[in-house]
Design an enzyme around this catalytic site. Structure first.
Site, PDB file in Angstrom:
ATOM      1  N   SER A   1     -21.766 -17.125   5.087  1.00 53.63           N
ATOM      2  CA  SER A   1     -21.237 -15.792   5.583  1.00 53.63           C
ATOM      3  C   SER A   1     -22.274 -15.018   6.498  1.00 53.63           C
ATOM      4  CB  SER A   1     -20.678 -14.883   4.671  1.00 53.63           C
ATOM      5  OG  SER A   1     -21.798 -14.611   3.601  1.00 53.63           O
TER       6      SER A   1
ATOM      7  N   ASP B   1     -22.358  -4.259   4.048  1.00 58.47           N
ATOM      8  CA  ASP B   1     -21.294  -4.356   3.103  1.00 58.47           C
ATOM      9  C   ASP B   1     -22.253  -4.686   1.763  1.00 58.47           C
ATOM     10  OD1 ASP B   1     -21.789  -7.044   3.141  1.00 58.47           O
ATOM     11  OD2 ASP B   1     -19.769  -7.602   3.767  1.00 58.47           O
TER      12      ASP B   1
ATOM     13  N   HIS C   1     -24.324  -7.910   3.009  1.00 58.68           N
ATOM     14  CA  HIS C   1     -24.604  -8.396   4.373  1.00 58.68           C
ATOM     15  C   HIS C   1     -25.203  -7.383   5.167  1.00 58.68           C
ATOM     16  CE1 HIS C   1     -21.133 -10.802   3.260  1.00 58.68           C
ATOM     17  NE2 HIS C   1     -21.862 -11.841   3.800  1.00 58.68           N
TER      18      HIS C   1
END
Length: 369
Positions: free
Chosen positions: A40, A330, A333
């Site tokens: 991600s 977040d 990340h």
């Protein structure tokens, strides 16, 4: 206070000099393809096309992206591969699963990354339908077949050989596997001291397979400080201290990754693989966020619960007004601004951050070839 000001000035001068150097060097790398593999941290939208919970396709993701809309990037704006492409003067890579990736767009490269994946196939099983790393490599082989039909076998091979690759894996093998639940299967099979070499040995096979597929310049990022992300602080921290066991995992994994890369390069006979010490890059922010212009390295900009570290970033989450003041966007990340600083180190960092060379050196060497 004087030291803080001096350090900030030094950093700004450092970034300005890098920008000038980049503008000069990028004249020599026009047309180089860029390929991205991993999780991600570097996924730019592949998971949008999958039936999975590992998605970033709803606001406020993308709030600072040029379109101000979510794109599938786990960021408020650009992620690391976007910024590398931007600094190199290249078009951003397109997700491999996107219909837009066709014709002459294939010459730009492609992004094969998928949120939730790890080195191991059983990492991220809770997300169900994600593109595991060997499937990403199989897609890369398919991509090359498509490229051959577009520009011919000889030119396709040359494009791949001369490309730049970014590989980002490893964090999920701990966060979304070994430490996911108190008694995970892997934690029952291995102590952390034995699990890390197992993951490294499997990672070596991944990189060997990538080499067989043709690329000759591969940047491999380590894990960040796993125990210091807001998600882990929310679960394990009383006073903002990083989670000890996750930090131990990162401290074991990253040096062993560098050692493995050295062994691979020695076997090959040249420096194909380059290790990016993203753990230290993040720790710089975490140890002294104010020095880099951040307000906090503990609280996520978007989220809820302690440190905004619980659950997903959603339209109903707390959202900070100024993302540039936060190390973390977040629960897991980095913010776009933190990503930009990481890319600065990938380009111009010392051997503390980039081993055996940084991206500036790679560009210089390849421009002379």
């Amino acid at each position: 206070m004087i030291n803080l000001v001096e350090n900030s000035r030094f950093y700004l001068i450092f970034v300005f000099v890098l920008a000038l150097e980049f503008n000069y060097l990028c004249n020599h790398v026009e047309g180089k393809a860029f390929f991205v593999f991993g999780d991600s941290l570097v996924d730019n939208g592949n998971n949008n096309y999958l039936a999975t919970t590992a998605r970033a396709d709803a606001p406020p993701y993308g709030i600072d992206f040029p379109t101000h809309r979510p794109t599938g990037r786990f960021s408020n704006g650009l992620n690391i591969p976007d910024i590398i492409s931007e600094k190199m003067g290249w078009e951003p890579t397109i997700p491999y699963l996107s219909r837009e990736l066709s014709g002459q767009k294939l010459l730009v490269g492609a992004n094969f990354a998928s949120a939730g994946v790890g080195v191991l196939n059983d990492t991220g099983i809770q997300f169900v339908n994600i593109i595991r790393i060997y499937e990403q490599l199989n897609f890369f082989r398919q991509y090359q077949q498509r490229l051959m039909r577009e520009i011919g076998a000889t030119e396709a091979k040359k494009l791949v050989n001369e490309s730049l690759v970014l590989m980002t894996l490893g964090g999920n093998d701990f966060v979304n596997n070994y430490f996911l639940v108190p008694y995970s299967i892997r934690s029952q099979q291995y102590s952390i001291q034995d699990y890390v070499p197992f993951v490294i040995s499997e990672y070596k096979k991944v990189l060997q397979r990538l080499y067989e597929l043709g690329p000759r310049r591969v940047i491999v990022t380590g894990t960040g400080p796993l125990g210091c992300v807001p998600a882990e602080l929310a679960l394990h921290s009383n006073n903002g201290e990083c989670a000890e066991q996750l930090q131990l995992a990162a401290s074991l994994f990253n040096p062993q990754l560098v050692q493995m890369i050295d062994e691979l390069n020695q076997d090959i006979g040249t420096d194909v693989f380059v290790a990016a010490n993203t753990n230290q890059m993040h720790m710089d922010f975490i140890s002294n966020p104010e020095q880099f212009g951040f307000q906090t390295s503990k609280i996520a900009c978007c989220g809820q619960g302690p440190y905004n570290g619980l659950g997903l970033c959603t339209p109903f989450s707390n959202l900070c007004p100024n993302r540039d003041l936060y190390v973390f966007w977040d629960a897991f990340h980095p913010s776009e601004r933190a990503n930009r600083m990481i890319v600065d180190q990938i380009f111009g960092g010392s051997t503390t951050y980039m081993h055996p060379m940084n991206l500036s050196t790679i560009v210089t060497l390849d421009s002379r070839a």
